[in-house]
Design a protein around this motif. Structure first.
Motif, PDB file in Angstrom:
ATOM      1  N   VAL A 132       0.822  -1.213   0.000  1.00 20.05           N
ATOM      2  CA  VAL A 132       0.000   0.000   0.000  1.00 20.05           C
ATOM      3  C   VAL A 132       0.857   1.265   0.000  1.00 20.05           C
ATOM      4  O   VAL A 132       0.322   2.376   0.089  1.00 20.05           O
ATOM      5  N   GLY A 133       2.164   1.118  -0.081  1.00 19.17           N
ATOM      6  CA  GLY A 133       3.047   2.257  -0.262  1.00 19.17           C
ATOM      7  C   GLY A 133       3.258   3.138   0.950  1.00 19.17           C
ATOM      8  O   GLY A 133       3.370   4.362   0.818  1.00 19.17           O
ATOM      9  N   VAL A 134       3.321   2.522   2.146  1.00 22.56           N
ATOM     10  CA  VAL A 134       3.559   3.303   3.363  1.00 22.56           C
ATOM     11  C   VAL A 134       4.627   2.620   4.205  1.00 22.56           C
ATOM     12  O   VAL A 134       5.011   1.477   3.951  1.00 22.56           O
ATOM     13  N   GLU A 135       5.090   3.332   5.228  1.00 21.73           N
ATOM     14  CA  GLU A 135       6.005   2.746   6.198  1.00 21.73           C
ATOM     15  C   GLU A 135       5.220   1.927   7.211  1.00 21.73           C
ATOM     16  O   GLU A 135       4.056   2.233   7.498  1.00 21.73           O
ATOM     17  N   PRO A 136       5.822   0.884   7.772  1.00 25.06           N
ATOM     18  CA  PRO A 136       5.145   0.131   8.834  1.00 25.06           C
ATOM     19  C   PRO A 136       4.713   1.061   9.962  1.00 25.06           C
ATOM     20  O   PRO A 136       5.450   1.957  10.358  1.00 25.06           O
ATOM     21  N   GLY A 137       3.509   0.847  10.447  1.00 21.73           N
ATOM     22  CA  GLY A 137       2.974   1.670  11.525  1.00 21.73           C
ATOM     23  C   GLY A 137       2.121   2.827  11.055  1.00 21.73           C
ATOM     24  O   GLY A 137       1.361   3.399  11.842  1.00 21.73           O
ATOM     25  N   ALA A 138       2.219   3.192   9.767  1.00 15.26           N
ATOM     26  CA  ALA A 138       1.368   4.253   9.228  1.00 15.26           C
ATOM     27  C   ALA A 138      -0.086   3.756   9.204  1.00 15.26           C
ATOM     28  O   ALA A 138      -0.340   2.564   9.040  1.00 15.26           O
TER      29      ALA A 138
END
Length: 254
Positions: A132-138
């Motif tokens: 989904v194109g985000v950093e972990p935790g976003a």
């Protein structure tokens, strides 16, 4: 019991209706082949003879007829209606293309719909983040809906998308509508390309309950990874379709 005629068959059907050249097959399969011929003469929703009448017609035990009907039910050729069995309509054909479920069902003259199971927001796990194109935790959304065709439950959809791509999903989005239409018309996100994988599975007890099928019914499971027109990861989708109500199609070229 005579075997059904295996000549002049549909070219998409098994050769010789699946009957080996030596002619030795289980009795239930011979009954099933006869019933397949009978179904070709019946309209959708038309009632089949009772198990007792079929057993007399084909000179077999009722358990043999029941086994043949069970296989036809799993294949989507018949369906239960009250205490009887009726001829089922053609399977829904879902194109293997970057298009919504809504579009695919409408093209076949059916009325698409969805029932919302839940929309939740949670920190993105590490395994989902690249999809989904985000950093972990976003923060990400998880949208879960039951798929409908003419108000019949036919599948289950789970969609994961980053909150920063659709921050007002819980406010602006109509749960029974097309998510792809929402992305395009309301958010201004165009779809670029996607990868898909399809496999056969059995539904979990929870999935079977939501879709309204026996746990033993085979399902078609589609995984999809979608990118927007810029190539950025957009969504991760898990879609479960009833194996007795769906088929997939695609166009190939050189």
């Amino acid at each position: 019991m005579d075997y059904p005629n295996t000549h002049h068959q549909d070219p998409g059907a098994p050769v010789r209706s699946g009957i080996p050249e030596h002619g030795r097959i289980p009795k239930y399969y011979a009954v099933k082949a006869h019933l397949a011929e009978l179904l070709g003469e019946l309209a959708e929703g038309e009632l089949l003879p009772t198990e007792r009448d079929l057993a007399v017609r084909y000179e077999v035990a009722r358990d043999t007829v029941r086994q043949a009907l069970r296989e036809l039910l799993l294949e989507g050729r018949v369906r239960r209606q009250g205490r009887g069995t009726v001829a089922a309509g053609p399977k829904l054909e879902q194109p293997l293309a970057l298009a919504s479920y809504t579009e695919g069902v409408r093209r076949q003259g059916r009325r698409p719909g969805r029932n919302l199971i839940g929309l939740e927001r949670f920190p993105c796990p590490a395994g989902l983040a690249p999809d989904v194109g985000v950093e972990p935790g976003a923060p990400v959304w998880h949208l879960e809906r039951v798929l409908l065709a003419d108000n019949e439950r036919v599948g289950l959809e789970s969609c994961y998308v980053a909150v920063d791509r659709v921050p007002r999903l819980d406010v602006d989005f109509e749960p029974d509508s097309s998510f792809y239409a929402y992305l395009s018309e309301e958010v201004g996100i165009g779809l670029g390309r996607a990868g898909e994988r399809i496999e056969t599975v059995l539904a979990t007890p929870r999935e079977a309950l939501l879709i309204g099928t026996p746990p033993a019914l085979p399902m078609l499971l589609m995984h999809r990874w979608t990118r927007d027109v810029t190539g950025r990861p957009l969504e991760r989708v898990r879609m479960l379709f009833r194996g007795d109500r769906f088929s997939f199609s695609t166009q190939l070229g050189s």
